[in-house]
Design a protein around this motif. Sequence first.
Motif, mmCIF file in Angstrom:
data_model
loop_
_atom_site.group_PDB
_atom_site.id
_atom_site.type_symbol
_atom_site.label_atom_id
_atom_site.label_comp_id
_atom_site.label_asym_id
_atom_site.label_seq_id
_atom_site.Cartn_x
_atom_site.Cartn_y
_atom_site.Cartn_z
ATOM 1 N N THR A 116 0.841 -1.195 0.000
ATOM 2 C CA THR A 116 0.000 0.000 0.000
ATOM 3 C C THR A 116 0.879 1.248 0.000
ATOM 4 O OG1 THR A 116 -0.100 0.025 2.424
ATOM 5 C CG2 THR A 116 -1.912 -1.092 1.264
ATOM 6 N N THR A 117 0.324 2.343 -0.502
ATOM 7 C CA THR A 117 0.964 3.653 -0.370
ATOM 8 C C THR A 117 -0.120 4.713 -0.308
ATOM 9 O OG1 THR A 117 2.783 5.060 -1.140
ATOM 10 C CG2 THR A 117 1.273 4.235 -2.819
ATOM 11 N N TRP A 158 8.133 5.066 -5.458
ATOM 12 C CA TRP A 158 7.451 4.120 -4.572
ATOM 13 C C TRP A 158 5.966 4.461 -4.460
ATOM 14 C CZ3 TRP A 158 9.734 8.042 -1.363
ATOM 15 C CH2 TRP A 158 8.927 8.532 -0.341
ATOM 16 N N LYS A 159 5.594 5.679 -4.844
ATOM 17 C CA LYS A 159 4.189 6.086 -4.846
ATOM 18 C C LYS A 159 3.434 5.550 -6.066
ATOM 19 C CE LYS A 159 4.177 8.726 -1.095
ATOM 20 N NZ LYS A 159 3.264 8.493 0.054
ATOM 21 N N SER A 160 4.158 5.039 -7.052
ATOM 22 C CA SER A 160 3.541 4.506 -8.280
ATOM 23 C C SER A 160 3.358 2.995 -8.133
ATOM 24 C CB SER A 160 4.422 4.833 -9.495
ATOM 25 O OG SER A 160 4.467 6.227 -9.719
ATOM 26 N N THR A 161 2.326 2.614 -7.419
ATOM 27 C CA THR A 161 2.080 1.230 -6.999
ATOM 28 C C THR A 161 2.125 0.226 -8.144
ATOM 29 O OG1 THR A 161 0.640 2.142 -5.293
ATOM 30 C CG2 THR A 161 0.475 -0.228 -5.706
ATOM 31 N N TRP A 178 5.792 1.788 2.951
ATOM 32 C CA TRP A 178 7.061 2.478 3.158
ATOM 33 C C TRP A 178 6.927 3.652 4.110
ATOM 34 C CZ3 TRP A 178 11.258 0.076 2.782
ATOM 35 C CH2 TRP A 178 11.503 -0.842 1.740
ATOM 36 N N GLU A 179 5.766 4.288 4.123
ATOM 37 C CA GLU A 179 5.558 5.422 5.023
ATOM 38 C C GLU A 179 5.571 4.963 6.484
ATOM 39 O OE1 GLU A 179 4.177 6.120 1.004
ATOM 40 O OE2 GLU A 179 3.475 4.612 2.451
ATOM 41 N N ARG A 180 5.079 3.757 6.746
ATOM 42 C CA ARG A 180 5.143 3.200 8.109
ATOM 43 C C ARG A 180 6.565 2.774 8.468
ATOM 44 N NH1 ARG A 180 0.692 0.332 6.145
ATOM 45 N NH2 ARG A 180 1.914 -1.599 6.142
#
Length: 198
Positions: A116-117, A158-161, A178-180
């Motif tokens: 997820t992102t 990394w935002k481009s799932t 990745w944000e976690r």
Amino acid sequence: MSQGFTGRRGRDPRLPPGQYDVGGSFPVLTAEATPNVSAATWTFRVDGEVAAPRTWTWDDVHALPPSTYEGDIHCVTTWSKLGTSFTGVSLDALLAQVEVLPSATHVLAWSSSGYTTNLPLADVTGGKAWLVWEHEGRPLPTEHGGPVRMLVPHLYFWKSTKWVAGLRLLDHDEPGFWERNGYHERGEPWAEQRYAGD
């Protein structure tokens, strides 16, 4: 000559700070096992803060007006691919069919792999994001997220799932994988938003 430099003109102005040009290559990086997703079984769902949740099939998205992005992509691991192209459909075309509610402020994209992102809604609307199935005129390879990946080229990649399966609209921000794990909430290359606190 060093990568990312173009003779007497110096550093290529298309490269954000801290990035280098990979030229004709396209590095493969992934946080999860590569799933086996076929075009025949692939679907994409939009739900959450919308009036009419919907799921599209491969044929459904191909019936929408096609759109091509031509430009640059940037990975948080410091590589950039300049002057590349992807073809698919603008996310605006899909969001127009679900009636986004005024309460929606963010989206959480998910992959068939479980990745997820998160992104502000403003970063995937207004011609800034796509679902893509072709890269430089050829079907998007599995290792790069095929049959369909999300493309949000103005943010780190990394935002481009990869292997994207859906988008949940939220009335709040909800960190993704990745944000976690210490990456920046937004990931804007020109501001070098690589890690939390940047």
